[in-house]
Design a protein around this motif. Structure first.
Motif, PDB file in Angstrom:
ATOM      1  N   ASN A 273       2.626  -0.738   1.999  1.00 16.01           N
ATOM      2  CA  ASN A 273       2.850  -1.721   0.704  1.00 16.01           C
ATOM      3  C   ASN A 273       2.309  -3.200   1.161  1.00 16.01           C
ATOM      4  OD1 ASN A 273       4.068   0.144  -0.786  1.00 16.01           O
ATOM      5  ND2 ASN A 273       5.959   0.064   0.488  1.00 16.01           N
ATOM      6  N   PHE A 274       1.057  -3.397   1.977  1.00 12.01           N
ATOM      7  CA  PHE A 274       0.714  -4.415   2.364  1.00 12.01           C
ATOM      8  C   PHE A 274      -0.034  -5.004   1.195  1.00 12.01           C
ATOM      9  CE2 PHE A 274      -3.233  -6.636   4.038  1.00 12.01           C
ATOM     10  CZ  PHE A 274      -2.494  -7.519   4.945  1.00 12.01           C
ATOM     11  N   LYS A 275       0.435  -6.277   0.766  1.00 14.97           N
ATOM     12  CA  LYS A 275       0.231  -7.294  -0.360  1.00 14.97           C
ATOM     13  C   LYS A 275       0.469  -6.737  -1.640  1.00 14.97           C
ATOM     14  CE  LYS A 275      -1.408 -10.534   2.585  1.00 14.97           C
ATOM     15  NZ  LYS A 275      -0.650 -11.658   2.423  1.00 14.97           N
ATOM     16  N   ALA A 276       0.738  -5.382  -1.804  1.00 19.50           N
ATOM     17  CA  ALA A 276       0.988  -4.866  -3.104  1.00 19.50           C
ATOM     18  C   ALA A 276       1.197  -3.211  -2.900  1.00 19.50           C
ATOM     19  CB  ALA A 276      -0.440  -4.610  -4.005  1.00 19.50           C
ATOM     20  N   ARG A 277       1.948  -2.713  -3.901  1.00 22.82           N
ATOM     21  CA  ARG A 277       2.576  -1.372  -3.792  1.00 22.82           C
ATOM     22  C   ARG A 277       1.285  -0.243  -3.424  1.00 22.82           C
ATOM     23  NH1 ARG A 277       6.513   1.224  -7.008  1.00 22.82           N
ATOM     24  NH2 ARG A 277       6.435   3.573  -6.845  1.00 22.82           N
ATOM     25  N   ASP A 278       1.756   0.554  -2.431  1.00 24.36           N
ATOM     26  CA  ASP A 278       0.745   1.681  -2.303  1.00 24.36           C
ATOM     27  C   ASP A 278      -0.416   1.312  -1.487  1.00 24.36           C
ATOM     28  OD1 ASP A 278       2.792   3.412  -2.768  1.00 24.36           O
ATOM     29  OD2 ASP A 278       2.025   3.873  -4.600  1.00 24.36           O
ATOM     30  N   GLN A 279      -0.617  -0.100  -0.815  1.00 24.66           N
ATOM     31  CA  GLN A 279      -1.600  -0.495  -0.035  1.00 24.66           C
ATOM     32  C   GLN A 279      -1.292  -0.389   1.245  1.00 24.66           C
ATOM     33  OE1 GLN A 279      -3.990  -3.333  -3.338  1.00 24.66           O
ATOM     34  NE2 GLN A 279      -3.041  -4.234  -1.490  1.00 24.66           N
ATOM     35  N   VAL A 280      -2.015   0.381   2.008  1.00 28.72           N
ATOM     36  CA  VAL A 280      -1.938   0.394   3.401  1.00 28.72           C
ATOM     37  C   VAL A 280      -2.775  -0.053   4.507  1.00 28.72           C
ATOM     38  CG1 VAL A 280      -1.344   2.144   5.257  1.00 28.72           C
ATOM     39  CG2 VAL A 280      -0.510   2.669   2.833  1.00 28.72           C
ATOM     40  N   LEU A 281      -2.503  -0.864   5.511  1.00 32.52           N
ATOM     41  CA  LEU A 281      -3.468  -1.339   6.401  1.00 32.52           C
ATOM     42  C   LEU A 281      -2.946  -0.682   7.675  1.00 32.52           C
ATOM     43  CD1 LEU A 281      -5.445  -3.628   7.438  1.00 32.52           C
ATOM     44  CD2 LEU A 281      -3.375  -4.910   8.022  1.00 32.52           C
ATOM     45  N   THR A 282      -4.309  -0.244   8.348  1.00 32.38           N
ATOM     46  CA  THR A 282      -4.084   0.817   9.471  1.00 32.38           C
ATOM     47  C   THR A 282      -4.754   0.106  10.596  1.00 32.38           C
ATOM     48  OG1 THR A 282      -5.764   2.444   8.801  1.00 32.38           O
ATOM     49  CG2 THR A 282      -3.524   2.752   8.292  1.00 32.38           C
ATOM     50  N   LEU A 283      -4.745   0.277  12.044  1.00 33.55           N
ATOM     51  CA  LEU A 283      -5.371  -0.021  13.247  1.00 33.55           C
ATOM     52  C   LEU A 283      -5.080   1.114  14.200  1.00 33.55           C
ATOM     53  CD1 LEU A 283      -7.357  -1.867  14.635  1.00 33.55           C
ATOM     54  CD2 LEU A 283      -5.244  -3.157  15.218  1.00 33.55           C
ATOM     55  N   ASP A 284      -5.972   1.780  14.643  1.00 28.83           N
ATOM     56  CA  ASP A 284      -5.714   2.827  15.673  1.00 28.83           C
ATOM     57  C   ASP A 284      -6.791   2.704  16.827  1.00 28.83           C
ATOM     58  OD1 ASP A 284      -3.852   4.728  14.475  1.00 28.83           O
ATOM     59  OD2 ASP A 284      -5.253   5.062  13.008  1.00 28.83           O
ATOM     60  N   ALA A 285      -6.335   3.007  17.776  1.00 29.53           N
ATOM     61  CA  ALA A 285      -7.139   3.068  19.195  1.00 29.53           C
ATOM     62  C   ALA A 285      -6.437   4.250  19.849  1.00 29.53           C
ATOM     63  CB  ALA A 285      -6.775   1.736  19.947  1.00 29.53           C
ATOM     64  N   TYR A 286      -7.674   4.982  20.323  1.00 31.39           N
ATOM     65  CA  TYR A 286      -7.437   6.264  20.755  1.00 31.39           C
ATOM     66  C   TYR A 286      -8.454   6.641  21.806  1.00 31.39           C
ATOM     67  CZ  TYR A 286     -11.211   8.248  17.650  1.00 31.39           C
ATOM     68  OH  TYR A 286     -12.122   8.540  17.241  1.00 31.39           O
ATOM     69  N   ALA A 287      -8.155   7.539  22.719  1.00 37.86           N
ATOM     70  CA  ALA A 287      -9.202   8.180  23.674  1.00 37.86           C
ATOM     71  C   ALA A 287      -8.950   9.893  23.563  1.00 37.86           C
ATOM     72  CB  ALA A 287      -8.714   7.609  25.075  1.00 37.86           C
ATOM     73  N   SER A 288      -9.920  10.523  23.534  1.00 35.79           N
ATOM     74  CA  SER A 288      -9.986  11.766  23.261  1.00 35.79           C
ATOM     75  C   SER A 288     -11.043  12.666  24.018  1.00 35.79           C
ATOM     76  CB  SER A 288     -10.045  12.214  21.616  1.00 35.79           C
ATOM     77  OG  SER A 288     -11.398  11.990  21.179  1.00 35.79           O
ATOM     78  N   ASN A 289     -10.516  13.961  24.236  1.00 32.60           N
ATOM     79  CA  ASN A 289     -11.578  15.038  24.820  1.00 32.60           C
ATOM     80  C   ASN A 289     -11.493  15.967  23.873  1.00 32.60           C
ATOM     81  OD1 ASN A 289     -13.541  16.239  26.464  1.00 32.60           O
ATOM     82  ND2 ASN A 289     -11.763  17.037  27.678  1.00 32.60           N
TER      83      ASN A 289
END
Length: 712
Positions: free
Chosen positions: A437-453
């Protein structure tokens, strides 16, 4: 004047000792037994037995007596009709015609006989109506309702005796009379007959059977309608129109309940949070054949939304709750919007309980509405979650997954999550930040950091990435006709095709940066289990890739469409199509993990993950620059387990081309059948697919897929 004469006769008796004990012969001599009339009158001679003690043609002597005056008016209640217990023709005249003619014409459940419409409820219960449908148009609904409530209908098979049937017939007669009054037939007559089954029926003629004959009579109408203080509301005309009962309409108690509910809903949706409706009362006048309805209504004034106040402002602020709400200051109060706010706050997962109380800020003045505040009382929920899963899949092998999350680490609704996967084909460690609910209803802010194999049939890739996204979601609480997402990120990847037969393939490093945008139009009626409508999603992602000193620019694009249509009452026909391509680079210039692949449970069922498409000399799927997929399936309700089980036959196709325009050199088909078990959170899916043109070296004869939700 009427008189009642009561005759009194003296009794003759021989003198005896009063102290001697009397015997039966002393009290009643033999002569009294032989000629009781003469003995009673004291005629000893006549008491002797003769051939003819009384001439039947002789007139009877007038008896002396006394006269008792009879009241001029005496109210003697009319005796209740005696229930008849009959057999054969007297009990069920016309049943032979019912059995012969009605069964042929109506499957044995209905027949019209001599002006009567007989409806068979079961083997022991029949109801007769006048054959004029206009006299009782609700007949079919009435019978269904009675059948659900009948005490006779609830008896078990052959265990019912005549006494049981008779007692229950009396209760059912009262039930029928009550039901008739519900439909406005206050003068209806219900006659019941309990009898045995006629000869020629399947069971013994002593089996009890009940027939009810109903004479509806005149149907009553609504008379005066009194809705209390409703006229004081500024929206009186609109509110009164929602209560669709007018003087002269056919009287129906069910309609009163339904219209009371409609009026309550209309009050709640047009600005009256404090409205009150008292229980309705109906006064029936048999002389007028009308019922006067009184239902006091107090509107309580019209209001608009003003503010939302949080009881825990440091935890979930009032400003944040106002963002979640789907109304603005000055909007007319709607009860549904208040309930939506309640559900949205619960959906955050941050509270365990919530109360919302409307509070007056200013009173209405004339036609100007007042203002109100919504006071929100919150109770915190547990904010930390530890989760884990272990499993095996034919596509993924073994997998062990664990995560830790704090859902309000950065108030309000700023969560942080650590996640790890250890599996046959995937190993991953990630940290993610999400603000709902970022700034308004049902708005989503995401930030991901990952390492994968990751190791698949097509590629081995070791990657480190940072991805950011901002999206407007469509969810189960608020399904939206239009949703979108934008984002971008950087990926460093060290990749190669798989090692086959011990031959090590050359690895290659890629540094990839790009942005993306996605938009969806959705007219379907459900996110997890749609039965009508369509969805169209467009995706664009320009990317730049640098490898071995060379930079390559290309555009990834994809278009998905699904369509759903209800066929009859128990079949949904669903179709899916997908087109994707990569423009601006040759296949070898694109990192293997960024190419297009097909096959698997959400693609072409019957084949392994990424197993559809061209292969190199080592048998490895190489992926391509263009893709076409299509699926058709029929979702058939079976009725099993209360309608929760569906059977789903399907056919899928997929083609992957090395060129940027599909050339359909490699087309794979899969068919199969699936089972869906519907739950409150969506159907559980199990599909069994068979590849029609499989490669015996790479494709299994059968593939099984398990998931949540429909395949598309």
């Amino acid at each position: 004047m009427l008189a009642l004469a009561i005759g009194v006769q003296p009794l003759a008796a021989a003198a005896q000792d009063r102290n001697a004990p009397a015997t039966l012969e002393d009290l009643i001599p033999d002569s009294a037994v032989d000629n009781p009339d003469a003995w009673a009158t004291g005629d000893a001679e006549a008491a002797e037995p003769t051939e003819s003690a009384l001439d039947p043609d002789s007139p009877m002597a007038e008896l002396p007596g006394v006269e008792v005056a009879w009241p001029d008016e005496l109210d003697i209640p009319e005796p209740e009709p005696i229930e008849q217990v009959e057999t054969e023709e007297d009990a069920f005249a016309g049943l032979e015609e019912f059995r012969r003619g009605g069964e042929r014409a109506n499957g044995g459940d209905r027949a019209e006989v001599e002006g009567r419409d007989f409806i068979r409820i079961d083997d022991r219960l029949i109801i007769g109506f006048p054959d004029d449908n206009d006299g009782f148009p609700e007949k079919t609904e009435f019978v269904s309702r009675f059948k659900a409530l009948s005490t006779i209908e609830q008896l078990d098979g052959d265990e019912a005796s005549v006494a049981q049937i008779s007692r229950r017939a009396e209760a059912d007669a009262e039930l029928l009379a009550r039901l008739m009054r519900i439909y406005g037939y206050y003068g209806a007559q219900v006659n019941r007959t309990v009898g045995s089954r006629r000869p020629g029926e399947d069971r013994a003629e002593t089996d009890p059977v009940v027939r009810f004959d109903i004479l509806p009579g005149e149907r009553f109408a609504f008379g005066e309608i009194d809705l209390g203080n409703l006229a004081a509301a500024p929206d009186y005309e609109q509110l009164r129109a929602s209560f669709d009962i007018q003087t002269g309409m056919a009287l129906n108690s069910d309609k009163i309940v339904a219209e009371q509910r409609d009026l309550d809903t209309e009050l709640g949706e047009t600005g009256y949070p404090f409205a009150a409706i008292d229980a309705p009362e109906l006064l029936v006048d048999h002389d007028r054949l009308e019922g006067d309805l009184t239902m006091p209504v107090e509107p309580g004034g019209k209001y608009v939304f003003s503010e939302v106040n949080s009881s825990l402002p440091e935890f979930l602020s009032s400003k944040h709750l106002s963002r979640i709400a789907r109304f603005d200051k000055g909007d007319v109060y709607q009860r549904s919007l208040e309930q939506d706010l309640r559900r949205a706050i619960l959906a955050t997962g941050l509270v365990s309980s919530i109360t919302i109380t409307p509070r007056k800020l200013t009173e209405p003045v004339g036609d100007e509405p007042g203002e109100l505040a919504l006071d929100v009382g919150l109770q915190k929920a547990d904010l930390r979650t530890i989760a884990g899963a272990i499993g095996y899949g034919s596509e993924d092998g073994f997998k062990l997954e664990a995560s830790w999350e704090h859902r309000n680490f950065f108030p309000p609704e700023g969560s942080i999550k650590f996640r790890a996967i250890a599996g046959t084909r995937e190993q991953l460690a990630s940290v993610g930040y999400k603000r709902n609910n970022f700034k308004a209803r049902d708005q989503v802010l995401t930030l991901d950091a990952y390492a994968s194999n990751i190791t698949t049939d097509a590629v081995e890739a070791r990657s480190v990435a940072v991805i950011a996204g901002f999206e407007r979601l469509s969810n189960l609480l608020f399904q939206k006709p239009f949703s979108w997402a934008v984002g971008g990120g950087f990926i460093w990847s060290d990749e190669r095709n798989r090692v086959i037969g011990g031959i090590a393939r050359e690895r290659q490093e890629y540094l990839i940066g790009g942005v993306y945008g996605r938009a969806t139009i959705d007219t379907s009626d459900s996110l997890l289990d749609p039965s009508k409508g369509f969805r169209v999603t467009a995706y664009l992602a320009p990317e730049v890739s640098r490898s071995r000193g060379t930079e390559t620019f290309y555009l990834r694009n994809q278009l998905d469409g699904t369509y759903y249509r209800q066929i009859g009452s128990n079949v949904v026909l669903a179709g899916r199509g997908q087109f994707a391509s990569i423009q601006g680079a040759e296949t070898f210039q694109i990192a293997p993990s960024r190419r297009l692949y097909s096959g698997g449970g959400g693609s072409v069922r019957g084949y392994g993950y990424q197993a559809v498409g061209p292969r190199n000399d080592f048998g490895e799927p190489t992926g391509g620059r263009s893709l076409v997929e299509g699926s058709i399936e029929a979702r058939i309700d079976t009725g099993f387990l209360g309608g929760a089980v569906q059977v789903v036959p399907f056919i899928d196709m997929g083609s992957v081309s090395i060129e940027k325009i599909p050339d359909f050199r490699f087309v794979n088909w899969g068919v199969g059948v699936g089972v869906r078990y519907k739950t409150g959170f969506g159907p559980i899916r199990v599909d069994v697919g068979v590849p029609l043109n499989r490669n015996p070296l790479f494709d299994s004869p059968v593939a099984v897929y398990v998931g949540l939700g429909q395949a598309f």
